[in-house]
Design a protein around this motif. Structure first.
Motif, PDB file in Angstrom:
ATOM      1  N   GLU A   1      -2.801   3.958  10.628  1.00  0.00           N
ATOM      2  CA  GLU A   1      -3.158   2.557  10.811  1.00  0.00           C
ATOM      3  C   GLU A   1      -3.402   1.969   9.427  1.00  0.00           C
ATOM      4  N   LEU A   2      -2.630   0.962   9.075  1.00  0.00           N
ATOM      5  CA  LEU A   2      -2.700   0.380   7.740  1.00  0.00           C
ATOM      6  C   LEU A   2      -2.906  -1.128   7.823  1.00  0.00           C
ATOM      7  N   PRO A   3      -3.527  -1.711   6.807  1.00  0.00           N
ATOM      8  CA  PRO A   3      -3.636  -3.172   6.791  1.00  0.00           C
ATOM      9  C   PRO A   3      -2.249  -3.808   6.778  1.00  0.00           C
ATOM     10  N   LEU A   4      -2.085  -4.872   7.519  1.00  0.00           N
ATOM     11  CA  LEU A   4      -0.824  -5.611   7.472  1.00  0.00           C
ATOM     12  C   LEU A   4      -0.619  -6.212   6.092  1.00  0.00           C
ATOM     13  N   VAL A   5      -1.717  -6.676   5.504  1.00  0.00           N
ATOM     14  CA  VAL A   5      -1.676  -7.306   4.185  1.00  0.00           C
ATOM     15  C   VAL A   5      -2.338  -6.365   3.188  1.00  0.00           C
ATOM     16  N   ALA A   6      -1.581  -5.904   2.201  1.00  0.00           N
ATOM     17  CA  ALA A   6      -2.109  -4.983   1.192  1.00  0.00           C
ATOM     18  C   ALA A   6      -2.368  -5.740  -0.098  1.00  0.00           C
ATOM     19  N   ARG A   7      -3.514  -5.462  -0.703  1.00  0.00           N
ATOM     20  CA  ARG A   7      -3.846  -6.059  -1.993  1.00  0.00           C
ATOM     21  C   ARG A   7      -3.472  -5.085  -3.095  1.00  0.00           C
TER      22      ARG A   7
END
Length: 275
Positions: free
Chosen positions: A189-195
């Protein structure tokens, strides 16, 4: 370091440019440290070295030192077997051409850890792949182009990714044991938006994306499809037409890539799979 901007080889409707380096800059590039290269790639996303003819040993050493994902063809060209049949990649000559083109899906090396160093490389050292094309979709640029209210809506979302979902694009009816092997591999499960380290943001929406967490499946499928359609609009896509010895380096987190079939050239596909 002398740089230029590569236009003109993206194809009609593909407006995104890639920064090009002269071959004389190759030695400096190959001894770059990870942080320096990542700083460049966060802003540029895709770097092209035309006719680099990078030695294989130096390229492998570079990829290992920076923990890059390395793509490209270094061995002999695989010849079709008796089980193969010919598909023509020209839509004017074969109704299967569109099927083949749609089978080329968008990939991202960062999602499941294929590029720990955050960098991907593709090099085509031989003449066989000349006239082949690869698309590079720059998702940081696509994020920057979104209205602020849409950015705020996307920022808290997470996505379930799985290796098996990627494989089903390539083989729609796998053997059961193969499917079980694929599903046993990593999922996340990963953030849709990566910084990214320098502050820019990118979107993780490659073909391993299964479902937006907390969203009903069919709604999620439509949502991911619409978002992928946005990030792969021609304005955000650099299309590279390969020449002998070319080297392309890109940001693994922010760039999706896909190979395209060569128009007016045949390609081979398995006629059947033993079950």
């Amino acid at each position: 370091m002398a740089t230029g901007t590569a236009h003109g080889n993206q194809g009609p409707g593909h407006d995104r440019a890639a920064v090009t380096l002269d071959r004389s800059n190759l030695p400096d590039l190959l001894i770059s440290d990870r942080d320096k290269l990542q700083t460049q790639l966060e802003d540029l996303e895709v770097i092209v070295v035309r006719n680099a003819f990078c030695p294989q040993r130096a390229l492998l050493s570079f990829a290992e030192r920076l923990e890059c994902a390395l793509h490209g063809q270094f061995g002999a060209v695989q010849q079709p077997s008796a089980e193969d049949y010919l598909i023509v990649g020209d839509p004017n000559a074969s109704p299967l051409a569109e099927f083949v083109r749609n089978g080329r899906v968008w990939e991202n090396d960062q999602v499941l850890g294929r590029a720990p160093g955050g960098t991907s490389i593709m090099a085509i050292p031989d003449e066989d792949r000349i006239a082949a094309q690869t698309d590079f979709a720059c998702t940081a640029a696509a994020w920057d182009a979104l209205p602020h209210f849409e950015q705020r809506a996307l920022a808290p979302l997470t996505v379930l990714h799985g290796f098996w979902h990627d494989r089903l694009y390539h083989e729609r009816e796998p053997r059961h044991d193969a499917l079980m092997q694929w599903m046993a591999r990593e999922s996340a499960e990963l953030p849709l938006v990566a910084r990214m380290a320098g502050g820019r943001h990118c979107l993780l929406v490659d073909d391993t994306a299964i479902q937006i967490m907390g969203m009903e499946f069919s709604a999620s499928e439509a949502f991911i499809d619409g978002l992928r359609e946005w990030v792969t609009k021609p304005a955000f896509v650099y299309r590279h037409t390969w020449e002998p010895g070319d080297l392309v380096i890109w940001n693994s987190a922010s760039v999706l890539f896909r190979g395209l079939p060569r128009p007016h050239n045949p390609m081979w596909k398995m006629a059947h799979v033993s079950r």
